[in-house]
Scaffold this active site. Structure first.
Site: not given
Ligand code: ASP
Length: 364
Positions: A197, A225, A227
């Site tokens: 990331t 999903r 994060g």
């Protein structure tokens, strides 16, 4: 001790509750992901490609800050460079979902106004960080998702690309590895892999902090999903009264701790407490007027205190079972990192001391 009216009014207005910026000072800190990043896991070519990419991104943002530009512009430009670089888990080179697609998450926050914007699960926007900024500036909302975020991106005229444009063979290989491992262990998220990331935090010469984070999330993510990266307060936070933070790591744990906001809140409380204690110790005359005024700039939190706070929040997240790291900068120009993984792709530049990039945990 009762504070004299003068102080009470200023404190109520919030004007004395922040440690002031240091004139002319800017700082930029970036990350390109944390994880199991060790010397024997990277080839010499990968090592130097990562360092070159971090240095280029750092210089892109530094050039803006050096010229007196805004921290928001600097972090957005920095992240756009990293989003285009296939070495990182953001934009091109982002990880694959369980279904073999790529879905981006990004967020941005302005510490001067505490305005924020974020988008999750987008598929075609070349630069998700710019979409997050448009959400912040051109919509009445903070957080958009999926097809709605994609539609807003098109409406804003942002560059669109095919989802396959983001794909790389390396990331496809990681998905295959993940799917093979998952047959044995259903909780086998890619915590052994490099997260990748990207994030940036900065303070500009006006003392405004800003933070942004951009990611593809976790390899094999499924069921929509989300994060920590696009969650304001978890993966990204900025507040001129304390700091700017961008995180990378096992997002579920960062969300549970509210890592980015927690670091900023602890810095703010520590500073306010110190200011109040100093003011309370000033002798007063019979009318309650202090013999001298204590100004916030006279004593601030030092680099080791900022480090200690960041480390303690990372330790709290680790105690729950998570791993990863953060980058932090304060309005008065302190920049730092904290991570509990073997490495974190990272870099720092400032008006004070040149620029440096690092990968492994044992580098300065
Ligand atoms: N924090 C990100 C997430 O959980 C992953 C990363 O940092 O690479 O989505």
């Amino acid at each position: 001790m009762r504070l004299p009216l003068f102080f009470t009014a200023l404190l109520a207005a919030g004007q004395l509750s922040a440690q002031p910026a240091v004139e002319g000072r800017w700082t930029l800190v970036i990350h390109g992901g944390a994880g199991v990043i060790e010397r024997d896991r990277l080839t010499a070519e990968e090592d130097s490609a990562i360092r070159a990419a971090l240095a280029e991104a750092l210089e892109t943002g530094s050039a803006i800050l050096r010229e007196g530009g805004a921290s928001l512009d600097a972090i957005e430009a920095t992240i756009r460079v990293l989003e285009d670089d296939p070495n990182f888990n953001a934009g091109r080179g982002a990880v694959f979902t369980y279904d073999g697609t790529i879905e981006h998450d990004a967020s941005i926050m302005d510490g001067a106004t505490r305005s924020a914007g974020a988008a999750t699960g987008t598929s075609n926007t070349r630069h998700p960080v710019t979409l997050a900024r448009r959400v912040m500036e051109n919509s009445p909302h903070v957080f958009l998702s999926g097809s709605g975020a994609d539609a807003f991106s098109i409406e804003q005229g942002l560059e669109q690309v095919e989802n396959s444009w983001f794909e790389t063979d390396r990331r496809r290989g990681q998905l295959e590895e993940f799917l093979a491992r998952q047959a044995d262990d259903v909780s086998a998220y890619d915590i052994d892999l490099k997260y990748g990331t990207v994030g940036a935090v900065a303070v500009d010469i006006a003392g405004n902090v800003a933070a942004a984070t951009s990611t593809g999330g976790m390899t094999g993510k499924r069921w929509g999903r989300i994060g920590d990266s696009p969650v304001i307060g978890a993966g990204t936070y900025a507040d001129n009264r304390s700091c700017a933070v961008s995180a990378t790591g096992s997002g579920e744990y960062f969300i549970r701790v509210g890592v980015a906001h927690e670091i900023c809140a602890q810095i703010r409380f520590r500073f306010e407490q110190r200011l109040a204690e100093a003011r309370a110790s000033v002798p007063v005359d019979e009318e309650g007027v202090p013999e001298f005024y204590v100004h916030a700039s006279e004593f601030g939190l030092q680099a080791d205190e900022i480090q200690e706070i960041a480390d303690s929040v990372i330790a709290e997240m680790a105690a729950l079972g998570g791993s990863g790291g953060v980058i932090v900068t304060t309005p008065w120009g302190i920049g730092t990192y904290s991570f509990n993984t073997p490495g974190m792709y990272r870099g720092m530049a400032s008006s004070e001391g040149g620029a440096s990039v690092a990968i492994y945990g044992d580098e300065d």
